[in-house]
Design a protein around this motif. Structure first.
Motif, PDB file in Angstrom:
ATOM      1  N   THR A  58      11.179  29.505  69.982  1.00  0.00           N
ATOM      2  CA  THR A  58      10.497  28.151  70.146  1.00  0.00           C
ATOM      3  C   THR A  58      10.008  27.774  68.900  1.00  0.00           C
ATOM      4  OG1 THR A  58       9.509  28.952  72.304  1.00  0.00           O
ATOM      5  CG2 THR A  58       8.592  27.138  70.947  1.00  0.00           C
ATOM      6  N   LEU A  59      10.263  26.460  68.469  1.00  0.00           N
ATOM      7  CA  LEU A  59      10.029  26.077  67.076  1.00  0.00           C
ATOM      8  C   LEU A  59       8.405  25.231  67.355  1.00  0.00           C
ATOM      9  CD1 LEU A  59      13.038  23.913  66.079  1.00  0.00           C
ATOM     10  CD2 LEU A  59      12.618  26.249  65.869  1.00  0.00           C
ATOM     11  N   ILE A  60       7.749  25.722  66.453  1.00  0.00           N
ATOM     12  CA  ILE A  60       6.560  25.186  66.115  1.00  0.00           C
ATOM     13  C   ILE A  60       6.036  24.316  64.888  1.00  0.00           C
ATOM     14  CG2 ILE A  60       3.980  25.861  66.270  1.00  0.00           C
ATOM     15  CD1 ILE A  60       5.577  26.747  68.471  1.00  0.00           C
ATOM     16  N   LEU A  61       5.634  23.109  65.065  1.00  0.00           N
ATOM     17  CA  LEU A  61       5.748  22.149  63.875  1.00  0.00           C
ATOM     18  C   LEU A  61       4.382  21.808  63.438  1.00  0.00           C
ATOM     19  CD1 LEU A  61       8.275  19.492  64.730  1.00  0.00           C
ATOM     20  CD2 LEU A  61       8.668  21.923  63.632  1.00  0.00           C
ATOM     21  N   VAL A  62       3.860  22.255  61.980  1.00  0.00           N
ATOM     22  CA  VAL A  62       2.495  21.792  61.411  1.00  0.00           C
ATOM     23  C   VAL A  62       2.857  20.984  60.353  1.00  0.00           C
ATOM     24  CG1 VAL A  62       1.247  23.772  62.932  1.00  0.00           C
ATOM     25  CG2 VAL A  62       2.305  24.040  60.489  1.00  0.00           C
ATOM     26  N   ARG A  63       1.802  20.538  59.877  1.00  0.00           N
ATOM     27  CA  ARG A  63       1.822  19.634  58.644  1.00  0.00           C
ATOM     28  C   ARG A  63       2.008  20.625  57.636  1.00  0.00           C
ATOM     29  NH1 ARG A  63      -2.874  15.509  57.484  1.00  0.00           N
ATOM     30  NH2 ARG A  63      -3.620  17.029  55.813  1.00  0.00           N
ATOM     31  N   GLY A  64       2.462  20.512  56.309  1.00  0.00           N
ATOM     32  CA  GLY A  64       2.856  21.318  55.327  1.00  0.00           C
ATOM     33  C   GLY A  64       1.507  22.158  54.842  1.00  0.00           C
ATOM     34  N   ASP A  65       0.364  21.507  54.824  1.00  0.00           N
ATOM     35  CA  ASP A  65      -0.878  22.076  54.234  1.00  0.00           C
ATOM     36  C   ASP A  65      -1.877  22.744  55.193  1.00  0.00           C
ATOM     37  OD1 ASP A  65      -1.242  19.376  55.342  1.00  0.00           O
ATOM     38  OD2 ASP A  65      -2.945  19.141  54.091  1.00  0.00           O
ATOM     39  N   HIS A  66      -1.300  22.605  56.428  1.00  0.00           N
ATOM     40  CA  HIS A  66      -2.110  23.346  57.706  1.00  0.00           C
ATOM     41  C   HIS A  66      -1.377  24.808  58.082  1.00  0.00           C
ATOM     42  CE1 HIS A  66      -3.499  19.170  59.093  1.00  0.00           C
ATOM     43  NE2 HIS A  66      -4.003  19.436  58.010  1.00  0.00           N
ATOM     44  N   ALA A  67      -2.310  25.457  58.446  1.00  0.00           N
ATOM     45  CA  ALA A  67      -1.950  26.919  59.064  1.00  0.00           C
ATOM     46  C   ALA A  67      -2.140  26.880  60.723  1.00  0.00           C
ATOM     47  CB  ALA A  67      -2.990  27.905  58.399  1.00  0.00           C
ATOM     48  N   LEU A  68      -0.867  27.614  61.250  1.00  0.00           N
ATOM     49  CA  LEU A  68      -1.019  27.725  62.749  1.00  0.00           C
ATOM     50  C   LEU A  68      -1.884  28.790  63.055  1.00  0.00           C
ATOM     51  CD1 LEU A  68       0.308  27.501  65.532  1.00  0.00           C
ATOM     52  CD2 LEU A  68       1.948  29.369  65.023  1.00  0.00           C
ATOM     53  N   VAL A  69      -2.685  28.668  64.052  1.00  0.00           N
ATOM     54  CA  VAL A  69      -3.776  29.735  64.912  1.00  0.00           C
ATOM     55  C   VAL A  69      -2.717  30.118  65.903  1.00  0.00           C
ATOM     56  CG1 VAL A  69      -5.663  29.993  65.911  1.00  0.00           C
ATOM     57  CG2 VAL A  69      -5.711  28.330  64.007  1.00  0.00           C
ATOM     58  N   GLU A  70      -2.244  31.363  65.742  1.00  0.00           N
ATOM     59  CA  GLU A  70      -1.573  32.088  67.193  1.00  0.00           C
ATOM     60  C   GLU A  70      -2.190  31.886  68.272  1.00  0.00           C
ATOM     61  OE1 GLU A  70       0.268  35.634  66.394  1.00  0.00           O
ATOM     62  OE2 GLU A  70       1.331  34.800  64.526  1.00  0.00           O
ATOM     63  N   GLN A  71      -3.533  32.132  68.418  1.00  0.00           N
ATOM     64  CA  GLN A  71      -4.243  31.921  69.573  1.00  0.00           C
ATOM     65  C   GLN A  71      -4.371  30.929  70.282  1.00  0.00           C
ATOM     66  OE1 GLN A  71      -5.451  34.900  71.227  1.00  0.00           O
ATOM     67  NE2 GLN A  71      -5.545  33.462  72.968  1.00  0.00           N
ATOM     68  N   LYS A  72      -4.272  29.480  69.640  1.00  0.00           N
ATOM     69  CA  LYS A  72      -4.024  28.119  70.061  1.00  0.00           C
ATOM     70  C   LYS A  72      -2.812  28.071  70.568  1.00  0.00           C
ATOM     71  CE  LYS A  72      -7.464  25.608  67.217  1.00  0.00           C
ATOM     72  NZ  LYS A  72      -7.683  24.589  66.292  1.00  0.00           N
ATOM     73  N   LEU A  73      -1.712  28.651  69.948  1.00  0.00           N
ATOM     74  CA  LEU A  73      -0.306  28.715  70.490  1.00  0.00           C
ATOM     75  C   LEU A  73      -0.405  29.310  71.993  1.00  0.00           C
ATOM     76  CD1 LEU A  73       2.656  28.015  70.375  1.00  0.00           C
ATOM     77  CD2 LEU A  73       2.719  30.246  68.983  1.00  0.00           C
ATOM     78  N   ILE A  74      -0.995  30.538  71.994  1.00  0.00           N
ATOM     79  CA  ILE A  74      -0.957  31.392  73.212  1.00  0.00           C
ATOM     80  C   ILE A  74      -1.618  30.661  74.342  1.00  0.00           C
ATOM     81  CG2 ILE A  74      -1.837  33.513  74.207  1.00  0.00           C
ATOM     82  CD1 ILE A  74      -1.372  34.801  71.347  1.00  0.00           C
ATOM     83  N   ASP A  75      -2.865  29.984  73.863  1.00  0.00           N
ATOM     84  CA  ASP A  75      -3.539  29.559  74.953  1.00  0.00           C
ATOM     85  C   ASP A  75      -2.815  28.036  75.569  1.00  0.00           C
ATOM     86  OD1 ASP A  75      -5.577  31.200  74.616  1.00  0.00           O
ATOM     87  OD2 ASP A  75      -6.748  30.089  73.462  1.00  0.00           O
ATOM     88  N   THR A  76      -2.254  27.466  74.486  1.00  0.00           N
ATOM     89  CA  THR A  76      -1.402  25.980  74.945  1.00  0.00           C
ATOM     90  C   THR A  76      -0.347  26.643  75.983  1.00  0.00           C
ATOM     91  OG1 THR A  76      -2.115  24.950  73.010  1.00  0.00           O
ATOM     92  CG2 THR A  76       0.054  24.274  74.228  1.00  0.00           C
ATOM     93  N   LEU A  77       0.142  27.815  75.832  1.00  0.00           N
ATOM     94  CA  LEU A  77       1.437  27.859  76.576  1.00  0.00           C
ATOM     95  C   LEU A  77       1.281  29.103  77.319  1.00  0.00           C
ATOM     96  CD1 LEU A  77       4.423  28.332  74.022  1.00  0.00           C
ATOM     97  CD2 LEU A  77       3.779  26.198  75.495  1.00  0.00           C
ATOM     98  N   ALA A  78      -0.026  29.619  77.691  1.00  0.00           N
ATOM     99  CA  ALA A  78      -0.478  30.453  78.659  1.00  0.00           C
ATOM    100  C   ALA A  78       0.442  31.682  78.437  1.00  0.00           C
ATOM    101  CB  ALA A  78      -0.569  29.928  80.118  1.00  0.00           C
ATOM    102  N   ALA A  79       0.718  31.992  77.063  1.00  0.00           N
ATOM    103  CA  ALA A  79       1.952  32.956  76.879  1.00  0.00           C
ATOM    104  C   ALA A  79       1.263  34.411  77.168  1.00  0.00           C
ATOM    105  CB  ALA A  79       2.393  32.583  75.601  1.00  0.00           C
ATOM    106  N   LYS A  80       2.239  35.083  77.302  1.00  0.00           N
ATOM    107  CA  LYS A  80       1.724  36.890  77.612  1.00  0.00           C
ATOM    108  C   LYS A  80       2.167  37.459  76.126  1.00  0.00           C
ATOM    109  CE  LYS A  80       2.372  37.264  82.680  1.00  0.00           C
ATOM    110  NZ  LYS A  80       3.017  37.594  83.832  1.00  0.00           N
ATOM    111  N   ALA A  81       3.340  37.046  75.628  1.00  0.00           N
ATOM    112  CA  ALA A  81       3.799  37.639  74.428  1.00  0.00           C
ATOM    113  C   ALA A  81       4.174  36.668  73.384  1.00  0.00           C
ATOM    114  CB  ALA A  81       4.897  38.851  74.540  1.00  0.00           C
TER     115      ALA A  81
END
Length: 568
Positions: free
Chosen positions: A289-312
């Protein structure tokens, strides 16, 4: 208690491996000893503090109508498999087999087990119910550290509510929230209630209680201008609007042979980080999966997990990226990608004239209009909030505080009752699935967090409510009969007033006695010496302030009793 009979193995030097104040002082003060990484023996002083913490929690749980249980710590795998969390918990769950080959687990938490008990509820008339326990939990932490703050074996007060409808859950949740606020106030532990992710617990709402401390590992975003506060896994901010130029009619390639990072592209090619699209590649439940954020921003992995209801969720390897996109990290982009899922952070919505990788090593694209050139399938809040960004509620610049999580409460909903087949007879005669809440406090973590908040360069400064002893009577000169008699009399009188008192009857130098009392953090010290007794006085010292008063011997017990009453 007499110090001569008490096991308090104090140390003069800090333990070499202690990386947190609480770890250092609890080892030096003779409260704990490590058996192995993440597993600690609690010595008598720590047991006394722990018991007082438990008593405070128990009193507040009883006050809201909760009932105490004790459930097994060893669980059959089948229950966890039915809930779906046997796989979700991953490597943090301790698993074993019995002699018959049956799969078992050491309990990380008890949602499933309490839910099994709730199967005996028959009717809406049996609800609401609030059940709790103090039980040992086991989590196979990858990196146990900081003494009692991150361990693999610990005591949890976990409670669970069962209600017939959402309004009942709201009431149970609010009762627990108020009880937790009282508990932490009584413990002398500052705790900020913040919005949080529910993570593997599931549910619709979650509040963490976070205690500010440099020893913490969690970041809390809070607003000094209003009541907004959230864990970084949940926090948002009101970013100012960005006005972009029209850009190009189509993306344009340009060579960037030595620019592999956001910063290098900014410096070498004059492309500000806020005008770059950072392309991250993750494997989400086995899907690249491709995740896009602004160049000066950092991804929060838990937000990704919560958004997709992901297990792994994990970052893709360099080999996986090369095979899918044909380029190395540093030259990646989502323009023209149709075969992979693409998620984008809300801060990129509507942006034009942006720059991103061209999926060719050493080449980027400029003039990118996101909604024109990238097939974003889903937009979500994925970025990490930083200090100074505007509060989403009032616009005040936000603060970011390092904290320790000391409590967590969840609205679980019907996730467990549905999965495990719990129903009761409703008011209309139909079967109804009860709705649940879950509420936890780590007892030993609370103990350590109190030390993180209450200490100085001499040692621990326990609040009266949880101190191992409230008062220490220190006799200077155990061979002096008058000193011994006066100290023993004060000791007995304080016991008669139900004061938790320690008599330091050791044959040690005054300096040793004073240092030890200060190190272990007893709130008040009564010093009985020949010089003071000659004037008919003893000295009363307040540990928190260092203030010492000379008090007539006959008035000493009443003086200390008033100090204790005022402190509580």
């Amino acid at each position: 208690m007499r110090w001569s009979q008490l096991y308090v193995p104090t140390l003069r030097e800090d333990p070499a491996d202690a990386d947190a104040v609480s770890h250092r002082l609890l080892v030096r003060g003779g409260f704990v000893r490590q058996l192995m990484a993440g597993h600690y023996s609690l010595l008598p002083l720590a047991v006394r503090v722990r018991a007082k913490i438990v008593d405070i929690i128990r009193e507040e749980m009883t006050a809201i109508g909760a009932q105490e249980f004790v459930l097994p710590a060893l669980h059959p795998a089948e229950i966890w498999q039915r809930s779906g969390r046997w796989e979700v918990m991953g490597e943090e769950m301790f698993r074993l087999k019995d002699r018959k080959g049956a799969d078992l687990a050491l309990g990380m938490t008890h949602e499933e087990i309490f839910t099994v008990l709730s199967q005996e509820l028959k009717s809406y008339r049996d609800l609401p119910q609030m059940w709790y326990q103090f039980q040992t939990k086991f989590r196979d932490e990858a990196r146990p550290k900081s003494g009692l703050l991150r361990v693999r074996e610990f005591t949890m007060k976990d409670s669970y509510s069962f209600d017939i409808e959402a309004g009942g859950l709201d009431r149970s949740f609010d009762l627990h929230k108020a009880a937790y606020e009282r508990i932490f106030a009584r413990l002398g532990l500052p705790a900020i209630p913040v919005q949080a992710s529910s993570g593997s617990m599931g549910g619709s709402a979650s509040v963490e209680f976070m205690s500010p401390s440099n020893a913490g590992e969690d970041l809390v975003v809070r607003c000094p201008g209003c009541d907004y506060a959230a864990n970084t896994e949940k926090a948002t901010s009101a970013l100012p609007a960005v006005v972009d130029g029209p850009g190009l009619h189509a993306p344009e390639r340009f060579d960037t042979p030595n620019a592999r990072t956001i910063e290098e592209l900014s410096v070498q090619h004059n492309v500000p980080a806020e005008r770059q699209i950072k392309t991250l590649v993750y494997v989400v439940d086995d899907q690249l999966t491709l995740i896009l954020v602004r160049g000066d921003h950092a991804l929060v992995e838990q937000k990704l997990i919560d958004t997709l209801a992901a297990k792994a969720v994990r970052p893709a390897t360099a080999e996986e990226i090369q095979a899918a996109l044909g380029a190395s990290p540093g030259s990646l982009g989502a323009v023209g990608i149709a075969e992979l899922p693409i998620l984008a952070d809300e801060a990129l919505r509507g942006r034009t004239d942006m720059t991103t990788g061209a999926n060719t090593d050493g080449v980027h694209l400029r003039g990118v209009s996101i909604e024109r050139d990238i097939a974003v399938q889903r937009w979500a809040d994925l970025r990490e909030v930083t200090a100074g960004e505007p509060c989403p509620q009032c616009g005040t610049p936000l603060e970011v505080v390092v904290t320790i999580e000391v409590g967590h409460i969840f609205k679980l909903g019907r996730k467990y009752t549905e999965t495990l087949g719990v129903t009761v007879l409703g008011r209309d005669g139909e079967r109804v699935v009860p709705i649940m809440g879950s509420y936890g406090i780590g007892v030993e973590r609370a103990l350590a967090s109190i030390v993180e908040t209450h200490h100085d360069d001499k040692g621990i400064v326990w609040p009266v409510s949880v101190a191992p002893f409230e008062v220490a009577v220190v006799m200077l000169g155990t061979s002096d009969e008058k000193v011994t008699e006066a100290a023993e009399t004060l000791y007995r009188q304080l016991q008669g007033e139900r004061v938790d008192v320690l008599l330091d009857d050791r044959d040690e130098r005054p300096g040793v006695k004073f240092r030890d009392v200060e190190l272990i953090g007893i709130p008040y010290r009564i010093t009985v010496g020949a010089r003071g007794l000659a004037d008919g006085t003893v000295e009363v010292t307040t540990r928190a302030t260092g203030e010492t008063q000379s008090v007539p011997v006959a008035e000493a017990v009443e003086h200390v009793r008033k100090l204790l009453t005022a402190a509580v």
